[in-house]
Design a protein around this motif. Structure first.
Motif, PDB file in Angstrom:
ATOM      1  N   ALA A   1       0.815  -1.404   0.225  1.00  0.00           N
ATOM      2  CA  ALA A   1       0.111  -0.148  -0.049  1.00  0.00           C
ATOM      3  C   ALA A   1       0.621   1.219   0.263  1.00  0.00           C
ATOM      4  N   MET A   2       1.849   1.412  -0.919  1.00  0.00           N
ATOM      5  CA  MET A   2       2.274   2.575  -0.972  1.00  0.00           C
ATOM      6  C   MET A   2       1.544   4.071  -2.057  1.00  0.00           C
ATOM      7  N   SER A   3       1.363   4.031  -1.143  1.00  0.00           N
ATOM      8  CA  SER A   3       0.624   6.053  -2.252  1.00  0.00           C
ATOM      9  C   SER A   3       1.753   6.613  -2.553  1.00  0.00           C
ATOM     10  N   ASP A   4       1.438   7.363  -3.616  1.00  0.00           N
ATOM     11  CA  ASP A   4       2.512   8.871  -3.384  1.00  0.00           C
ATOM     12  C   ASP A   4       2.392   9.587  -2.596  1.00  0.00           C
ATOM     13  N   LEU A   5       3.232  10.238  -2.183  1.00  0.00           N
ATOM     14  CA  LEU A   5       3.577  10.644  -1.562  1.00  0.00           C
ATOM     15  C   LEU A   5       3.466  11.916  -2.257  1.00  0.00           C
ATOM     16  N   THR A   6       3.019  13.442  -1.061  1.00  0.00           N
ATOM     17  CA  THR A   6       2.883  14.765  -2.040  1.00  0.00           C
ATOM     18  C   THR A   6       4.283  15.738  -1.571  1.00  0.00           C
ATOM     19  N   LEU A   7       4.851  16.493  -2.179  1.00  0.00           N
ATOM     20  CA  LEU A   7       6.455  17.078  -1.177  1.00  0.00           C
ATOM     21  C   LEU A   7       5.938  18.508  -2.171  1.00  0.00           C
ATOM     22  N   PRO A   8       6.202  19.683  -0.497  1.00  0.00           N
ATOM     23  CA  PRO A   8       6.203  20.839  -1.097  1.00  0.00           C
ATOM     24  C   PRO A   8       7.694  21.106  -2.117  1.00  0.00           C
ATOM     25  N   PHE A   9       6.844  21.645  -3.702  1.00  0.00           N
ATOM     26  CA  PHE A   9       8.673  22.070  -3.899  1.00  0.00           C
ATOM     27  C   PHE A   9       8.398  23.928  -4.700  1.00  0.00           C
ATOM     28  N   TRP A  10       8.989  24.270  -4.577  1.00  0.00           N
ATOM     29  CA  TRP A  10       8.831  25.974  -5.609  1.00  0.00           C
ATOM     30  C   TRP A  10       7.244  26.529  -4.990  1.00  0.00           C
ATOM     31  N   GLY A  11       6.891  26.303  -4.412  1.00  0.00           N
ATOM     32  CA  GLY A  11       5.419  26.945  -4.041  1.00  0.00           C
ATOM     33  C   GLY A  11       4.427  25.971  -4.405  1.00  0.00           C
TER      34      GLY A  11
ATOM     35  N   MET B   1       5.944   6.647  -4.118  1.00  0.00           N
ATOM     36  CA  MET B   1       6.842   5.970  -2.547  1.00  0.00           C
ATOM     37  C   MET B   1       7.922   4.795  -3.366  1.00  0.00           C
ATOM     38  N   ARG B   2       7.548   4.102  -4.442  1.00  0.00           N
ATOM     39  CA  ARG B   2       8.405   3.381  -4.500  1.00  0.00           C
ATOM     40  C   ARG B   2       9.507   3.169  -5.384  1.00  0.00           C
ATOM     41  N   LEU B   3       9.163   4.696  -6.354  1.00  0.00           N
ATOM     42  CA  LEU B   3      10.439   5.344  -7.199  1.00  0.00           C
ATOM     43  C   LEU B   3      11.338   5.918  -6.183  1.00  0.00           C
ATOM     44  N   ILE B   4      11.395   6.004  -4.750  1.00  0.00           N
ATOM     45  CA  ILE B   4      12.183   6.444  -3.762  1.00  0.00           C
ATOM     46  C   ILE B   4      13.615   5.318  -4.431  1.00  0.00           C
ATOM     47  N   VAL B   5      14.099   5.561  -3.840  1.00  0.00           N
ATOM     48  CA  VAL B   5      15.203   4.964  -3.539  1.00  0.00           C
ATOM     49  C   VAL B   5      16.147   4.758  -2.051  1.00  0.00           C
ATOM     50  N   ARG B   6      16.501   6.340  -1.981  1.00  0.00           N
ATOM     51  CA  ARG B   6      16.389   6.635  -0.275  1.00  0.00           C
ATOM     52  C   ARG B   6      16.736   7.942   0.130  1.00  0.00           C
ATOM     53  N   LEU B   7      16.147   8.517   1.581  1.00  0.00           N
ATOM     54  CA  LEU B   7      16.010   9.912   1.437  1.00  0.00           C
ATOM     55  C   LEU B   7      17.688  10.431   2.457  1.00  0.00           C
ATOM     56  N   GLU B   8      18.354  11.094   2.384  1.00  0.00           N
ATOM     57  CA  GLU B   8      19.377  11.888   3.342  1.00  0.00           C
ATOM     58  C   GLU B   8      18.586  13.326   3.828  1.00  0.00           C
TER      59      GLU B   8
ATOM     60  N   LYS C   1      13.356  13.845   9.956  1.00  0.00           N
ATOM     61  CA  LYS C   1      12.280  13.350  11.005  1.00  0.00           C
ATOM     62  C   LYS C   1      10.643  13.403  10.437  1.00  0.00           C
ATOM     63  N   LYS C   2      10.351  14.258   9.807  1.00  0.00           N
ATOM     64  CA  LYS C   2       9.210  14.990   9.494  1.00  0.00           C
ATOM     65  C   LYS C   2       8.850  14.143   8.034  1.00  0.00           C
ATOM     66  N   MET C   3       9.612  13.238   7.392  1.00  0.00           N
ATOM     67  CA  MET C   3       9.955  13.086   5.907  1.00  0.00           C
ATOM     68  C   MET C   3       9.123  11.682   6.528  1.00  0.00           C
ATOM     69  N   GLU C   4       9.616  10.832   7.680  1.00  0.00           N
ATOM     70  CA  GLU C   4      10.106   9.391   8.205  1.00  0.00           C
ATOM     71  C   GLU C   4       8.589   9.150   7.749  1.00  0.00           C
ATOM     72  N   SER C   5       7.963   9.782   9.117  1.00  0.00           N
ATOM     73  CA  SER C   5       6.127  10.098   9.672  1.00  0.00           C
ATOM     74  C   SER C   5       5.388   9.770   8.539  1.00  0.00           C
ATOM     75  N   ARG C   6       5.987  10.364   7.193  1.00  0.00           N
ATOM     76  CA  ARG C   6       4.843  10.036   6.044  1.00  0.00           C
ATOM     77  C   ARG C   6       5.424   9.085   4.840  1.00  0.00           C
ATOM     78  N   LEU C   7       6.164   8.482   5.502  1.00  0.00           N
ATOM     79  CA  LEU C   7       6.354   7.349   4.499  1.00  0.00           C
ATOM     80  C   LEU C   7       5.761   5.501   5.251  1.00  0.00           C
ATOM     81  N   SER C   8       6.025   5.101   5.063  1.00  0.00           N
ATOM     82  CA  SER C   8       5.407   3.903   4.707  1.00  0.00           C
ATOM     83  C   SER C   8       6.708   3.052   5.677  1.00  0.00           C
ATOM     84  N   PRO C   9       6.587   2.391   7.253  1.00  0.00           N
ATOM     85  CA  PRO C   9       7.462   1.630   8.172  1.00  0.00           C
ATOM     86  C   PRO C   9       7.686   0.653   8.200  1.00  0.00           C
TER      87      PRO C   9
END
Length: 151
Positions: A23-33, A40-47, A70-78
């Protein structure tokens, strides 16, 4: 000693099937306003870099957002995303191998990145990887429903 995670590499079709199972849905990210939806399935890693997070995607692209790790971790599938180190979160779908060492455990990702696993998080990380492997085996063991063609 290098311990491989998967018996065979995952194909894009297999990744999509697994993403649906987890159940990996899409993740909404803020980007330039504005906001962008990213699968989510396309994300390899976060730094983590201070108050920013850099996303590394499977196609090699990167995106920096003004949210903490930390905020991003709470939005991702654990079930799929784990935090082996305070500065990194990885997607277990892209984990190639776990490299145990006397001094420092690390993991290799399919894109060639190597991430260190902190000593404090090592035992929990290994448990999460084993649990994920078990879930993958359970998914593979499930019989697929036959396709019925109605003429």
């Amino acid at each position: 000693m290098k311990a491989p995670l998967f018996a065979r590499p995952l194909t894009n079709v297999h990744l999509e099937q697994i993403a649906d199972q987890f159940a990996m849905s899409d993740l909404t990210l803020p980007f330039w306003g504005c906001r962008k939806k990213m699968p989510m399935r396309l994300i390899v890693r976060l730094e983590g870099e201070g108050n920013y997070t850099v996303f590394h995607f499977s196609d090699g692209s990167q995106l920096m957002v003004s949210l903490t790790l930390k905020k991003m971790e709470s939005r991702l599938s654990p079930r799929v995303f784990v935090r082996p180190h305070k500065k990194s979160i990885i997607n277990l779908l892209y984990l190639e191998s776990v490299n145990p060492d006397r001094q420092q455990m690390s993991v290799s990702l399919v894109n060639g990145d190597r991430i260190e696993v902190s000593r404090r998080k090592a035992s929990r990380f290994i448990k999460q990887v084993r649990g994920f492997q078990q879930e993958l085996m359970d998914i593979d063991a499930k019989p697929t429903a036959p396709i019925v063609v109605v003429a």
